[in-house]
Scaffold this motif. Structure first.
Motif, short mmCIF file in Angstrom:
data_model
loop_
_atom_site.label_atom_id
_atom_site.label_comp_id
_atom_site.label_asym_id
_atom_site.label_seq_id
_atom_site.Cartn_x
_atom_site.Cartn_y
_atom_site.Cartn_z
N THR A 199 0.84 -1.20 0.00
CA THR A 199 0.00 0.00 0.00
C THR A 199 0.87 1.25 0.00
O THR A 199 1.98 1.26 0.54
CB THR A 199 -0.92 0.03 1.23
N SER A 233 -8.27 12.86 -5.09
CA SER A 233 -8.33 11.76 -4.12
C SER A 233 -8.93 10.50 -4.75
O SER A 233 -8.37 9.41 -4.62
CB SER A 233 -9.15 12.17 -2.90
N ARG A 234 -10.06 10.66 -5.42
CA ARG A 234 -10.70 9.50 -6.06
C ARG A 234 -9.78 8.88 -7.11
O ARG A 234 -9.65 7.65 -7.20
CB ARG A 234 -12.03 9.91 -6.70
N GLU A 256 -6.93 6.99 -5.47
CA GLU A 256 -7.41 5.75 -4.86
C GLU A 256 -7.56 4.67 -5.92
O GLU A 256 -7.26 3.50 -5.67
CB GLU A 256 -8.75 5.98 -4.15
N LYS A 257 -7.97 5.04 -7.13
CA LYS A 257 -8.08 4.08 -8.22
C LYS A 257 -6.71 3.56 -8.64
O LYS A 257 -6.60 2.50 -9.26
CB LYS A 257 -8.78 4.71 -9.43
N ASP A 289 -4.48 2.73 -6.49
CA ASP A 289 -4.07 1.94 -5.32
C ASP A 289 -3.37 2.71 -4.22
O ASP A 289 -2.58 2.14 -3.46
CB ASP A 289 -3.22 0.73 -5.75
N ILE A 320 -3.77 4.76 -0.63
CA ILE A 320 -4.66 5.03 0.49
C ILE A 320 -4.53 6.53 0.74
O ILE A 320 -3.44 7.02 1.05
CB ILE A 320 -4.25 4.22 1.73
N VAL A 321 -5.62 7.26 0.57
CA VAL A 321 -5.57 8.72 0.53
C VAL A 321 -6.26 9.35 1.74
O VAL A 321 -7.35 8.94 2.13
CB VAL A 321 -6.25 9.26 -0.76
#
Length: 128
Positions: free
Chosen positions: A2, A19-20, A23-24, A26, A28-29
């Motif tokens: 991670t 952020s989105r 996250e896509k 990989d 962790i935001v």
């Protein structure tokens, strides 16, 4: 493995979109709108990466990068700004950023800038 990422930007729609997107990819935001909120968090938790906007409502992104580097030297910081020029780029690197990107930057550009840097670059010498 991670990858922990902190995003600091006072532009809520941009921060949420970034952020989105990360996250896509990989990460962790955790995201924060301000200098002070993000500084409190970096004292509690070490992040692998930080994306910082140059101008925050309560402080300078350059100063935040300096503080992050003092607290967490292994954290890789990337500076984003809508006020890009060569002087700002040099200041970003001297502050400890691994790279500097002018806004609007594409998500893939941001991702590449974060992940393609092998290590934190030393600041340039004061008097070459």
């Amino acid at each position: 493995m991670t990858k922990e990422l902190m995003i600091v930007d006072d532009d809520l729609p941009f921060r949420e979109r970034l952020s989105r997107s990360m996250e896509k990819k990989d990460f962790i935001v955790e995201s924060f709108p301000s200098f002070n909120d993000s500084l409190k968090r970096i004292k509690e938790k070490k992040f692998d990466y930080v994306i910082v906007d140059m101008r925050l409502s309560d402080g300078s992104g350059l100063e935040l990068i300096k503080k992050i580097r003092q607290i967490s030297p292994k954290t890789k910081s990337l500076l984003l700004t809508g006020y890009g020029n060569i002087a700002t780029a040099v200041a970003a690197i001297k502050s400890g950023a691994i790279d500097y990107l002018p806004k609007p930057a594409e998500i893939d550009q941001i991702y590449d800038a974060l992940t393609n840097s092998k290590e934190i670059l030393p600041p340039p010498p004061e008097n070459p």
